[in-house]
Design an enzyme around this catalytic site. Sequence first.
Site, short mmCIF file in Angstrom:
data_model
loop_
_atom_site.label_atom_id
_atom_site.label_comp_id
_atom_site.label_asym_id
_atom_site.label_seq_id
_atom_site.Cartn_x
_atom_site.Cartn_y
_atom_site.Cartn_z
N ASP A 323 -5.88 -6.02 3.92
CA ASP A 323 -6.55 -4.72 3.76
C ASP A 323 -6.78 -4.39 2.26
OD1 ASP A 323 -7.57 -2.32 4.55
OD2 ASP A 323 -5.74 -1.59 5.52
N LYS A 407 -8.67 -11.99 9.85
CA LYS A 407 -7.64 -11.20 10.56
C LYS A 407 -8.32 -9.92 10.99
CE LYS A 407 -3.25 -8.80 9.59
NZ LYS A 407 -2.12 -8.74 8.64
N ASP A 409 -7.84 -6.35 12.77
CA ASP A 409 -6.69 -5.48 12.98
C ASP A 409 -7.11 -4.18 13.68
OD1 ASP A 409 -4.31 -4.17 12.74
OD2 ASP A 409 -4.12 -4.42 10.58
N GLY A 468 0.69 -6.82 19.74
CA GLY A 468 1.22 -7.27 21.03
C GLY A 468 0.89 -6.36 22.21
N ARG A 485 -0.87 -11.37 16.90
CA ARG A 485 0.44 -10.78 16.63
C ARG A 485 1.08 -10.36 17.95
NH1 ARG A 485 0.63 -7.91 11.80
NH2 ARG A 485 2.10 -6.56 12.86
N ASP A 489 4.75 -4.56 12.67
CA ASP A 489 4.91 -5.18 11.35
C ASP A 489 6.37 -5.55 11.06
OD1 ASP A 489 2.31 -4.44 11.28
OD2 ASP A 489 2.39 -3.57 9.28
C1 GAL Z 1 -1.18 -3.29 9.83
C2 GAL Z 1 -0.97 -4.78 10.03
C3 GAL Z 1 -0.44 -5.35 8.74
C4 GAL Z 1 -1.45 -5.10 7.63
C5 GAL Z 1 -1.79 -3.61 7.55
C6 GAL Z 1 -2.94 -3.33 6.59
O1 GAL Z 1 -1.65 -2.72 11.00
O2 GAL Z 1 -0.08 -4.99 11.08
O3 GAL Z 1 -0.16 -6.72 8.87
O4 GAL Z 1 -2.60 -5.85 7.88
O5 GAL Z 1 -2.13 -3.09 8.81
O6 GAL Z 1 -3.23 -1.99 6.49
#
Ligand code: GAL
Length: 678
Positions: A323, A407, A409, A468, A485, A489
């Site tokens: 990110d 990735k 998200d 998940g 995933r 986190d």
């Molecule tokens: C979360 C993700 C992390 C990272 C983060 C960035 O949702 O699980 O691995 O990518 O966002 O903001």
Amino acid sequence: MRSKTKLAFIILLFAVFNLMGSLHLMAQTVWVDELDLSTMTQGYGVPSKNKSLDGNILTIAGEKFDRGVGTHAESLLTILLNGKATTFNARVGIDDEVKGQQPAAEFIVMGDGEKLWSSGIMRIGEKAKSCSVSLAGVQKLQLIVSDGGNGNYYDHVNWANARIETKGATTFETYNPIVSEPYILTPPPPAEPRINSAKVFGVRPGSPFQFKVPATGVRPMKFSASNLPKGLEIDKESGLITGKINTKGTYIVTLKAKNAKGEAKKELRIECGDKIALTPQMGWNSWNCFAQEVSADKVKRAANAMVESGLINHGWTYINIDDFWNNHRDSDDPSLQGELRDADGRMNTNERFGDMKELVDYVHDLGLKIGLYSSPGPWSCGGCAGSFGHEEQDAKTFSEWGFDYLKYDWCSYGNVIDGLPDNDPYKVSSLSYNGGGELETAKKPFEIMGEYLREQPRDIVYSICQYGMSDVWKWGGSVGGNSWRTTNDITDTWKSVSGIALDHEKSAPWSKPGNWNDPDMLVIGHVGWGNTHPSKLKPDEQYLHMSLWSLFAAPLLIGCDMEKLDDFTLNLLTNDEVIAVNQDPLGQQATCVHTIGDLRIYVKELEDGSRAVGFCNFGLDILDIAYNEFNKLGIDGEQTVRDLWRQKDVANIKTAKDDLSLKVPAHGVLLYKFTQAR
Ligand code: GAL
């Protein structure tokens, strides 16, 4: 008579003194703040006697205490009582000094491995809880504070008025079962060439081919490859194989590496077909280290370090930007401000990234691959632009820039499900974590991007991230995902890593080449989400973390500052026999097949018929046992047992009659490979 009275009086006096003496002995109080706390471990700082972690008066919800211990979750103090104590008393809670933060912690008292008391999860402002526990017969007392489930940030916690009532003892020894000093197990690679690549590599017909032969040994080194399929060539100096294969098929290539000390050969099976990521992805990701501070410069430096540290010679390949590479919806930081997309709707990079193509070429020129991050919602998790409504265009842009990995998200996609105000995604300013509900709703955004990625003229590894939800392991492959995933986190605490490991079991049957269950990135080395520190995991916990992620066939994504790799961390990341377990072509995810108390034994079947076995000690005591239940591990006959971390054979056993002696460190592992003896 007189003298008799005198004698009786003396005897009486003696008895009274004796009684007073034993009464005195029976009623001792040992304060925890008087003990040796140097063996106490904690997530941050050092234990503070009669003061809070920051050195203030111990204060819980306004109540002040003169005595006690201020500490920080995760913390552990082990006290050897040897049956000489009667009770433990304390008042526990979170110190007021972290008001304004959101700490959460749980106090746990263990006696001889059994939970005697727990506070439940406590939060800031909550009144001190009274703990009173009988210790009759207890040999070993453990005072534990765990992180309360939301990471251990600002978990300043107090064992106030903590004291042990005893039957005469005036002090107790403390000890630490978990080793704190790092120790190196991986032997240095030999000077002779050794090719460390996975045994198989997948590519789609017509896609640009890039595979760097990873090899250790002294330089200069010359590379060659025989039986390369038409369209591929190898650079003799760097070992980089490039080109394009137009025809589907299986190609068996022999890789060669030669230096002044000798020559090495290894077979590589190139599968040109529909599937990619035939072994779990290995690389680095910016999030656990830089988080919102990432920049092109930092990414380049990480890529340089991947080469200079020699990690590239062990198969580490991807450099993944997480990110914060594009503009933000409302950040105060000028480097994140600007139009989210250009006039044609194409995603803009932020000022810190500028020319993305230039960065991608830079990383490719090092023989590495590069990944990017986006979200199916209007915003990324951090509030930067997401791909919602622009999926096709974004897939094309990422491909044109030359990315090899995406990735994707979930984050703000919950807003899309909830219904967008005025149908305008960009009016949404908060994140909704609506998890998708119906299966089709949960799958849809990943399916859309999966299809567009598949249409691109290059192979893009697709890493799904939605923590998940909706049992993603059951359908992630069907929407084109290469990995997904399985949990929330990770953080660098024992609680987080062990919790994720235990939870990962459920996804095991769905692991296979091209489809990997992802328990999140590695938390070894200097990590810290924008403010790095050495991983809070103890050395044995780090061995266990790396061993389990290898046994799990999990994507191995380094999360640390690549410019601060120390010898211990490099030892964790460069053990080719451990990595080979992760990269085994069968793609099986280990499961726990036998449990003995806190010892969990994980078995992963390997392509050559041998088995990787992790004897994992989740408990707080060193385990010293003679093991002989090999039938539970699916192992029989005469076996050679190899210690993979030490890279040496440790035993030759006949499973029907021999015992294998195992000494497994607390929170540690023995990672062995069992091969049928010839
Ligand atoms: C979360 C993700 C992390 C990272 C983060 C960035 O949702 O699980 O691995 O990518 O966002 O903001």
